[in-house]
Scaffold this motif. Structure first.
Motif, mmCIF file in Angstrom:
data_model
loop_
_atom_site.group_PDB
_atom_site.id
_atom_site.type_symbol
_atom_site.label_atom_id
_atom_site.label_comp_id
_atom_site.label_asym_id
_atom_site.label_seq_id
_atom_site.Cartn_x
_atom_site.Cartn_y
_atom_site.Cartn_z
ATOM 1 N N ARG A 22 28.596 48.051 95.138
ATOM 2 C CA ARG A 22 28.555 49.307 95.431
ATOM 3 C C ARG A 22 27.168 49.729 95.997
ATOM 4 N NH1 ARG A 22 33.253 49.155 96.134
ATOM 5 N NH2 ARG A 22 34.026 51.464 95.973
ATOM 6 N N ARG A 24 25.029 53.440 97.570
ATOM 7 C CA ARG A 24 24.886 54.996 97.863
ATOM 8 C C ARG A 24 23.772 55.422 98.125
ATOM 9 N NH1 ARG A 24 28.465 58.457 94.972
ATOM 10 N NH2 ARG A 24 29.762 56.738 94.908
ATOM 11 N N PHE A 37 17.121 56.872 84.463
ATOM 12 C CA PHE A 37 17.466 55.649 83.651
ATOM 13 C C PHE A 37 16.809 55.897 82.642
ATOM 14 C CE2 PHE A 37 17.965 53.056 87.963
ATOM 15 C CZ PHE A 37 19.552 53.707 88.032
ATOM 16 N N PHE A 85 20.595 43.957 83.875
ATOM 17 C CA PHE A 85 21.060 43.629 82.425
ATOM 18 C C PHE A 85 22.225 42.883 82.438
ATOM 19 C CE2 PHE A 85 22.104 48.122 83.512
ATOM 20 C CZ PHE A 85 23.475 48.129 83.090
ATOM 21 N N VAL A 96 24.729 43.103 85.401
ATOM 22 C CA VAL A 96 24.372 44.192 86.167
ATOM 23 C C VAL A 96 22.975 44.296 86.857
ATOM 24 C CG1 VAL A 96 24.240 46.640 86.458
ATOM 25 C CG2 VAL A 96 26.131 45.551 84.956
ATOM 26 N N ILE A 98 20.832 46.635 89.367
ATOM 27 C CA ILE A 98 20.705 48.128 90.063
ATOM 28 C C ILE A 98 19.373 47.900 90.927
ATOM 29 C CG2 ILE A 98 20.758 50.586 89.862
ATOM 30 C CD1 ILE A 98 22.070 50.255 87.250
ATOM 31 N N VAL A 109 20.887 53.274 96.677
ATOM 32 C CA VAL A 109 21.127 52.491 95.352
ATOM 33 C C VAL A 109 22.093 51.682 95.615
ATOM 34 C CG1 VAL A 109 21.776 52.827 92.956
ATOM 35 C CG2 VAL A 109 20.610 54.711 94.176
ATOM 36 N N VAL A 111 24.114 48.616 93.569
ATOM 37 C CA VAL A 111 24.701 48.121 92.254
ATOM 38 C C VAL A 111 25.553 46.892 92.366
ATOM 39 C CG1 VAL A 111 26.119 48.302 90.243
ATOM 40 C CG2 VAL A 111 24.621 50.431 91.278
ATOM 41 N N TRP B 91 31.717 52.294 88.515
ATOM 42 C CA TRP B 91 30.213 52.258 89.236
ATOM 43 C C TRP B 91 30.499 53.539 90.254
ATOM 44 C CZ3 TRP B 91 26.193 51.438 87.391
ATOM 45 C CH2 TRP B 91 26.110 50.391 86.236
ATOM 46 N N ASP B 92 31.442 53.949 91.100
ATOM 47 C CA ASP B 92 31.360 54.816 92.135
ATOM 48 C C ASP B 92 31.252 56.329 91.103
ATOM 49 O OD1 ASP B 92 31.906 53.624 94.096
ATOM 50 O OD2 ASP B 92 34.020 53.620 94.271
ATOM 51 N N LEU B 95 27.780 56.321 90.041
ATOM 52 C CA LEU B 95 26.888 56.910 91.021
ATOM 53 C C LEU B 95 26.986 58.184 91.552
ATOM 54 C CD1 LEU B 95 27.190 53.330 93.255
ATOM 55 C CD2 LEU B 95 25.239 54.308 92.057
ATOM 56 N N LEU B 98 24.868 60.131 89.013
ATOM 57 C CA LEU B 98 23.540 59.663 89.251
ATOM 58 C C LEU B 98 22.960 60.455 90.465
ATOM 59 C CD1 LEU B 98 20.834 57.732 88.826
ATOM 60 C CD2 LEU B 98 21.964 56.264 90.391
ATOM 61 N N THR B 99 23.589 60.599 91.551
ATOM 62 C CA THR B 99 23.428 61.320 92.783
ATOM 63 C C THR B 99 23.208 62.738 92.240
ATOM 64 O OG1 THR B 99 24.772 60.026 94.032
ATOM 65 C CG2 THR B 99 24.109 62.136 94.785
#
Lengths: 136, 107
Positions: A22, A24, A37, A85, A96, A98, A109, A111, B91-92, B95, B98-99
């Motif tokens: 993914r 973003r 984080f 991790f 995972v 990131i 970002v 992932v 995850w979407d 995210l 997170l955004t």
């Protein structure tokens, strides 16, 4: 901004079936993204559960999403660039990764989660769950 | 019947087993000997991988006399795809949050 949906993966089902990617773009610099984080409350809100572990390579802890608790092991911490991790156990373990990449107006970002058990032997669980299931 | 998602993904995590699945997706059925001819591993190794794939319900074995033939079991792959879609959706959502958190944090 949300990325367009990932196209159907009919053709690569047999090629890379156990990998999720993914991506973003976030309108904030990597340092601000990384703070999420590091900050326990922000991290919990982002992940949808409590990641109880020190952000140190080799640190072990747990991730509790309210329904299940899974073991976690930190592989790599490189602020504000990379957090990697492993979580889960046995055949349900996954890695995972990131990565935060500075972009013109913020941060990209990336992932990656690789599912289907663990190639390494970091977590204290049976090393060949599939083979064990077969023997049973 | 439930399919063990971890078992399916674990079975598919191995590159040789992915090759076997790829080969089986290109033909209705195959024997272990035929697969070994197409792959850089021994027949014995192919048989072992086929056992793992059968255990994960990705492959089905049928017997024709003394011969065992193997075919793909699509339900196993569908299970893997559904699980991957769930992981992607999770995850979407992370995210998205997170955004919001990173962009809202103006301090």
């Amino acid at each position: 901004m949300a990325e367009p949906d990932t196209p159907p993966r009919t053709s690569d089902t047999a090629g890379q079936p156990s990998r999720v990617d993914r991506q973003r773009r976030i309108d904030a610099p990597p340092g601000r993204v990384w703070r999420v984080f590091e900050h326990p409350d922000l991290r919990r809100e982002m992940l949808g559960g409590d990641l109880d572990v020190d952000l140190e390579p080799g640190a072990t802890g747990t991730f509790d999403d309210g329904a299940t608790t899974r073991p976690v092991r930190i592989d790599d911490v490189d602020p504000p660039r990379r957090l990697a991790f492993e979580w889960g156990a046995g055949a349900d373990a996954s890695q995972v990764d990131i990565r935060l990449v500075p972009a013109e107006d913020g941060t990209d970002v990336h992932v990656t989660e690789i599912l289907g058990g663990r190639p390494s032997s970091h977590l204290a669980v049976p090393s060949e769950p599939t083979a064990l299931a077969l023997a049973a | 019947m439930t399919t063990d998602v971890g078992g399916v993904l674990g079975a598919l995590a191995d590159p040789t087993r992915r090759l076997i699945v790829t080969r089986l997706s290109a033909q209705p059925t195959a024997t272990a000997t035929e697969l070994a001819r197409e792959l850089p591993v021994s027949r014995q190794a192919v048989v072992k991988h086929l056992t793992t794939l059968r255990s994960a319900r990705l492959v089905r074995r049928t017997r024709h006399g003394r011969e065992s033939r193997y075919r793909l079991e699509p339900e196993g792959l569908r299970t893997a795809q559904r699980w991957l879609a769930e992981v992607e959706a999770a995850w979407d959502a992370r995210l998205d949050r997170l955004t919001d958190l990173a962009e809202a944090d103006g301090e």
